[in-house]
Design a protein around this motif. Structure first.
Motif, short mmCIF file in Angstrom:
data_model
loop_
_atom_site.label_atom_id
_atom_site.label_comp_id
_atom_site.label_asym_id
_atom_site.label_seq_id
_atom_site.Cartn_x
_atom_site.Cartn_y
_atom_site.Cartn_z
N ALA A 304 0.83 -1.30 -0.24
CA ALA A 304 0.04 0.03 -0.03
C ALA A 304 0.94 1.16 -0.06
N ILE A 305 1.90 1.12 0.64
CA ILE A 305 2.90 2.47 0.55
C ILE A 305 3.34 2.63 -0.50
N TYR A 306 3.91 1.38 -1.38
CA TYR A 306 4.79 1.66 -2.49
C TYR A 306 3.97 1.81 -3.69
N GLY A 307 2.44 1.47 -3.61
CA GLY A 307 1.55 1.68 -4.75
C GLY A 307 1.48 0.46 -5.38
N ASP A 330 5.60 5.76 -9.49
CA ASP A 330 5.69 6.90 -8.82
C ASP A 330 6.37 6.85 -7.40
N ALA A 331 6.32 5.53 -6.71
CA ALA A 331 7.24 5.34 -5.74
C ALA A 331 8.76 5.29 -6.15
N MET A 332 9.14 4.57 -7.15
CA MET A 332 10.53 4.69 -7.69
C MET A 332 11.02 6.14 -7.79
N MET A 333 10.36 7.00 -8.31
CA MET A 333 10.84 8.25 -8.87
C MET A 333 10.80 9.08 -7.41
N LEU A 334 10.26 8.83 -6.32
CA LEU A 334 10.23 9.26 -4.96
C LEU A 334 11.39 8.75 -4.22
N GLY A 335 12.19 8.11 -4.76
CA GLY A 335 13.35 7.16 -4.00
C GLY A 335 13.11 6.03 -3.04
N MET A 336 12.16 5.35 -3.66
CA MET A 336 11.65 4.09 -2.98
C MET A 336 12.00 2.77 -3.72
N GLY A 337 12.64 1.90 -3.19
CA GLY A 337 12.92 0.49 -3.75
C GLY A 337 12.17 -0.53 -3.06
N TYR A 338 12.00 -1.72 -3.71
CA TYR A 338 10.97 -2.77 -2.97
C TYR A 338 11.39 -4.02 -3.60
N LEU A 339 11.96 -4.81 -2.68
CA LEU A 339 12.23 -6.24 -3.04
C LEU A 339 11.16 -7.11 -2.59
N PRO A 340 10.31 -7.72 -3.40
CA PRO A 340 9.06 -8.45 -3.15
C PRO A 340 9.19 -9.74 -2.25
N GLU A 341 8.07 -10.31 -1.66
CA GLU A 341 8.06 -11.42 -1.06
C GLU A 341 8.64 -12.71 -1.89
N ASP A 342 7.75 -12.73 -3.08
CA ASP A 342 8.03 -13.74 -3.96
C ASP A 342 8.89 -13.23 -5.13
N ARG A 343 10.22 -13.70 -4.87
CA ARG A 343 11.28 -13.21 -5.88
C ARG A 343 11.19 -13.85 -7.39
N ALA A 361 15.53 -1.33 -13.16
CA ALA A 361 14.94 -0.41 -12.32
C ALA A 361 15.26 0.95 -12.69
N LEU A 362 16.78 1.06 -12.64
CA LEU A 362 17.44 2.41 -13.07
C LEU A 362 16.86 2.87 -14.53
N GLN A 363 16.91 1.90 -15.13
CA GLN A 363 16.63 2.40 -16.61
C GLN A 363 15.12 2.89 -16.60
N ALA A 364 14.02 2.21 -16.06
CA ALA A 364 12.75 2.49 -15.85
C ALA A 364 12.83 3.80 -15.19
N THR A 418 19.61 2.33 -8.04
CA THR A 418 18.69 3.44 -7.85
C THR A 418 18.93 4.57 -6.84
N ASN A 419 19.81 4.26 -5.84
CA ASN A 419 20.25 5.00 -4.71
C ASN A 419 19.02 5.37 -4.04
N PRO A 420 18.19 4.56 -3.32
CA PRO A 420 16.87 4.87 -2.79
C PRO A 420 17.06 5.38 -1.44
N ASP A 421 16.26 6.36 -1.15
CA ASP A 421 16.19 6.63 0.23
C ASP A 421 15.58 5.91 1.37
N TYR A 422 14.73 5.05 0.68
CA TYR A 422 13.69 4.09 1.43
C TYR A 422 13.85 2.77 0.81
N LEU A 423 13.95 1.71 1.59
CA LEU A 423 14.23 0.47 0.77
C LEU A 423 13.32 -0.41 1.49
N ILE A 424 12.32 -1.12 0.83
CA ILE A 424 11.62 -1.97 1.61
C ILE A 424 11.93 -3.77 1.27
#
Length: 509
Positions: A304-307, A330-343, A361-364, A418-424
């Motif tokens: 929900a946080i990451y969209g 949108d979350a990526m552009m705001l400096g977030m990264g997300y490693l999901p549960e099911d790789r 991710a950086l290219q996106a 992507t040098n995120p400020d916030y990493l999940i």
């Protein structure tokens, strides 16, 4: 035990390299609702599939009302009076309610189906079970709750003696759950034995008579619900002994300024059907853990946080600025990264190379009009292959050829690039070897020392205690508490997960 309708003795099941069930016993009484509990991988689904003939009976015996049976298919199970209703209803949404109730066994006039009889008998069946549904209405136009009740009604009308409900409430709201429980109690009073597979503690104590707990393919025990305190249930599911709890100290020196502006500040964020509105603040240099039983809402909170699941309530602030996230980009552009549960499902792109998986991710984020040069890609891939000690023949090796732990490192590399400020990080060490687990845990602490804000999710409490400076506790889709300092110990965590012995979901905090 004269009223036992179903008994499974010494049930075993082996898959290549895995002992899924080891001499498990299970007994169901006539006219009871019996919860089958256990964490992910405990063996619940395997036991149900052996019972219903999806898997062959490898060892042990099954008896119904004292008679030995062997189900080679779900059809055999149904003939023996055993029916299963899954979370995902396996009926036909393009047919009417009445057609679904009697499909394959329609009353006939000569060669033709007697539709009047179908609708009449459907209405009587629905009325008898107090199910509010029109036999002539398309099933697909009914709510998920009603669809599940229709599936239950169909099973009951086929002389069902044992009804298995496999996670039936996961997609239902509170009112729908209440209606389903009313139906379950009515069936219980009519003598049907119900096996209720769920991860919702509140619901277990609201509707169940007995509880059987499995862990790692073995039987922990069967208990009267009224005699098993919630905190003991949690301990049995997780395999912890309250008489011997070690306080595992974090190796991370907490230097977080809790008075600073949070990197992430979620206020009343929620997503209908997955996570109730919650507040969560994550500061620079902080590792905040999310803990709770399987299905408590840990992954749903970060989605929900990451969209990944678009929030339909609340506000989100990033570095003090109110933002709107409609999608993960949108979350990526705001400096977030997300490693999901099911790789495998949501993380890696199996047929692409290690290099392509790292840079994607950086290219996106850069966009299609700012393509990275091949030299930039190679340098980025080589940097993180070396930094994270990713074991691969080359940067061009398909990621599907790597071990699980190295695949996980590639996904971490993707987001670090992507040098995120916030990493999940959602279950970043699941299914990987101990050595790689330790490397990833050290990396998490290093990233926090560098000022990254991190949310860390793991099913292993010891791992969270080693990495997290604060923990949010979830239960049944609610955030029910936060723990820090001296509260960060297994006993307090499990007591918070278990919650009140008196029932009732607490409001999000």
């Amino acid at each position: 035990m004269e009223d036992v309708i179903l008994e499974m003795k010494n049930i075993s099941k082996t898959f290549p390299g895995v002992k899924a069930l080891s001499n498990v016993d299970f007994a169901l009484r006539k006219g009871e609702i019996h919860a089958l509990m256990g964490e992910n991988g405990a063996g619940k689904s395997t036991l149900i599939k052996v019972l219903t003939g999806v898997y062959d009976l490898e060892g042990g015996s099954i008896t119904m009302a004292g008679k030995n049976i062997v189900n080679h298919s779900p059809e055999d199970a149904q003939k023996n009076g055993i029916s299963t209703v899954y979370q995902e209803v396996n009926l036909c949404p393009n047919l009417t309610v009445g057609e679904n109730l009697f499909i394959g066994r329609e009353p006939r006039k000569g060669l033709f189906i007697d539709w009047n009889a179908v609708n009449k008998r459907s209405k009587k069946l629905l009325d008898d079970l107090n199910i509010e549904a029109n036999p002539k209405k398309l099933l697909g136009d009914c709510s998920i709750a009603v669809q599940q009740m229709i599936a239950i009604a169909r099973a009951v009308d086929q002389n069902c003696k044992v009804l298995i409900l496999d996670e039936p409430t996961s997609s239902l709201d509170d009112d729908e759950v209440a209606k389903l429980f009313t139906l379950m109690r009515k069936l219980r009073d009519n003598g049907v034995g119900i096996i209720f597979v769920t991860h919702f503690l509140e619901q277990v104590y609201e509707v169940c008579d007995r509880i059987t707990v499995l862990r790692n393919g073995e039987l922990v025990g069967s208990y009267e619900a009224s005699e098993l305190p919630r905190v003991q249930l949690v301990a049995k599911m997780m395999g912890k002994n309250f008489d011997d709890l070690a306080d595992i100290k974090s190796g991370h020196e907490n230097k977080v300024d809790m008075n600073s502006t949070p990197v992430i500040d979620a206020r009343g964020i929620g997503h209908t059907g997955t996570i109730h509105p919650f507040d969560l603040a994550v500061h620079k240099g902080e590792v905040i853990g999310l803990t709770g039983l399987l299905g408590a809402g840990r992954s749903e909170m970060v989605r929900a946080i990451y969209g990944a699941d678009k929030a339909d309530s609340g506000q989100l602030y990033v570095n003090g600025k109110k933002v709107k996230i409609n999608k993960p980009l949108d979350a990526m552009m705001l400096g977030m990264g997300y490693l999901p549960e099911d790789r495998k499902k949501d993380g890696i792109i199996a047929d692409l190379s290690v290099r392509e998986n790292i840079i994607i991710a950086l290219q996106a984020k850069k966009g299609m009009f700012h393509l990275m040069s091949r030299k930039e890609m190679d340098e980025a891939a080589d940097k993180f292959i070396d930094l994270l000690q990713i074991k691969t023949a080359s940067r061009e090796t398909p990621i599907k050829s790597l071990s699980g732990g190295n695949q996980q490192k590639v996904i971490i590399a993707r987001w670090l690039l992507t040098n995120p400020d916030y990493l999940i990080l959602d279950e970043p060490t699941r299914g990987i070897d101990v050595g790689t687990k330790t490397e990833i845990q050290k990396l998490v602490l290093d990233l926090a020392d560098q000022g990254k804000a991190i949310t860390f999710i793991s099913s292993e409490i010891e791992e969270m205690l080693r990495t997290c400076s604060r923990m949010a506790v979830l239960r049944d889709g609610y955030k029910v508490g936060e723990l820090s300092g001296d509260q960060l110990n297994q006993a307090d965590i499990m007591k918070t997960i278990a919650g009140s012995e008196n029932g009732g979901s607490e409001n999000a905090k």
